[in-house]
Design an enzyme around this catalytic site. Structure first.
Site, PDB file in Angstrom:
ATOM      1  N   ASP A  62      26.505  -1.921-108.633  1.00 38.11           N
ATOM      2  CA  ASP A  62      27.916  -1.646-108.909  1.00 38.11           C
ATOM      3  C   ASP A  62      28.710  -2.578-108.007  1.00 38.11           C
ATOM      4  O   ASP A  62      28.724  -2.414-106.783  1.00 38.11           O
ATOM      5  CB  ASP A  62      28.240  -0.186-108.603  1.00 38.11           C
ATOM      6  N   TYR A 165      44.348  -8.453-116.637  1.00 35.66           N
ATOM      7  CA  TYR A 165      43.147  -9.246-116.886  1.00 35.66           C
ATOM      8  C   TYR A 165      43.366 -10.742-116.627  1.00 35.66           C
ATOM      9  O   TYR A 165      42.639 -11.350-115.838  1.00 35.66           O
ATOM     10  CB  TYR A 165      42.659  -9.043-118.317  1.00 35.66           C
ATOM     11  N   LYS A 169      41.749 -13.340-113.543  1.00 35.39           N
ATOM     12  CA  LYS A 169      40.924 -14.532-113.720  1.00 35.39           C
ATOM     13  C   LYS A 169      41.570 -15.746-113.022  1.00 35.39           C
ATOM     14  O   LYS A 169      40.858 -16.629-112.529  1.00 35.39           O
ATOM     15  CB  LYS A 169      40.711 -14.806-115.202  1.00 35.39           C
ATOM     16  N   THR A 200      32.530  -9.314-127.917  1.00 37.77           N
ATOM     17  CA  THR A 200      31.864  -8.363-127.039  1.00 37.77           C
ATOM     18  C   THR A 200      32.664  -7.068-127.025  1.00 37.77           C
ATOM     19  O   THR A 200      33.796  -7.010-127.520  1.00 37.77           O
ATOM     20  CB  THR A 200      31.763  -8.900-125.594  1.00 37.77           C
ATOM     21  N   ASP A 201      32.097  -6.047-126.390  1.00 36.52           N
ATOM     22  CA  ASP A 201      32.820  -4.777-126.361  1.00 36.52           C
ATOM     23  C   ASP A 201      34.058  -4.847-125.469  1.00 36.52           C
ATOM     24  O   ASP A 201      34.939  -3.997-125.560  1.00 36.52           O
ATOM     25  CB  ASP A 201      31.905  -3.625-125.951  1.00 36.52           C
ATOM     26  N   ASN A 203      36.432  -6.891-125.781  1.00 39.68           N
ATOM     27  CA  ASN A 203      37.589  -7.174-126.627  1.00 39.68           C
ATOM     28  C   ASN A 203      37.492  -6.493-127.984  1.00 39.68           C
ATOM     29  O   ASN A 203      38.163  -6.903-128.933  1.00 39.68           O
ATOM     30  CB  ASN A 203      37.774  -8.690-126.811  1.00 39.68           C
TER      31      ASN A 203
END
Length: 242
Positions: A62, A165, A169, A200-201, A203
């Protein structure tokens, strides 16, 4: 003397792009640590990779938890005594509604904790192991939405407005630069990678690229020659502007 098998750790490798990065490095004959929080998904990914012939092993991890990261470094220490490649892939997008005027600040805090502080936490824990490698590489999985150049270019495709988000980045890219400056006199090469808009999950599977396509740039940067670039931001077509 036979060449030692290379050792890699990929965070968030139980699914999506992270899984495909692990699969790609495994196909090269590397021993790959599948870093993930969820035990069931982690072990399922390891089993699938092994069934396909990869030397994969699970790493409970984690990235937001100090004790978990320390334990992961200890596991790799005991297994291999060094680390050749770290791919910081684990990340979150947060909620899809991230307008700066209405966002819950917890969304921003959570994105930064995982996407930035998590990378710093894991990287620092793994650095002693990376320093023992003859050709250590660090790949930070970023995104073109983190490019301030593109975000301020009229007409550039940077997705929806995102105050959590996308800036996380941008922050990650800045962190990559700072690591590069500190490590410039070492043999550690560290770069940011943009996988493109993959389904992917994270998005809702809206991307137009496959996770395997997105993994290709990470695999390329993980396997750079000793005279390869460091401190850059790359996608499959070349350099991405900061």
């Amino acid at each position: 003397m036979t060449e030692q098998k290379k050792i890699a750790l990929v965070t968030g490798a139980n699914k999506g792009i992270g899984y495909e990065i692990a699969a790609g490095l495994g196909a090269l004959g590397w021993s790959v640590g599948v870093g993930a929080r969820d035990e069931e998904r982690r072990e399922a990914a390891v089993a699938k990779l092994r069934a396909d012939g990869a030397d994969a092993f699970g790493v409970p991890l984690d990235v937001t938890d100090d004790a978990s990261v320390t334990a992961a470094a200890g596991l790799i220490e005991d297994r291999a005594g060094r680390l050749d490649v770290l791919v910081n892939n684990a990340g979150i997008t947060g909620s899809f509604q991230q307008l700066p005027t209405t966002v819950d600040v917890t969304t921003v805090r959570t994105a930064v904790e995982t996407n930035v502080i998590g990378v710093i936490r894991v990287t620092n824990a793994m650095l002693p192991l990376l320093r023992r490698s003859p050709s250590p590489r660090i790949v930070n999985m970023s995104s073109s939405v983190g490019s301030l150049t593109l975000q301020t270019t009229p007409g550039a495709e940077t997705g929806p407005i995102s105050v959590a988000y996308a800036p996380s980045k941008t922050f990650l890219n800045a962190v990559t630069v700072q690591y590069t400056k500190e490590l410039q006199d070492t043999n550690i090469l560290i770069n940011s990678a943009c996988p493109g808009f993959c389904a992917t999950d994270l998005n809702g599977f809206r991307g137009h690229r496959t996770p395997e396509q997105g993994a290709a740039i990470a695999i390329r940067l993980a396997t750079l020659p000793d005279d390869g670039p460091t401190g850059g931001f790359f996608d499959e077509d070349g350099e991405v502007p900061w």
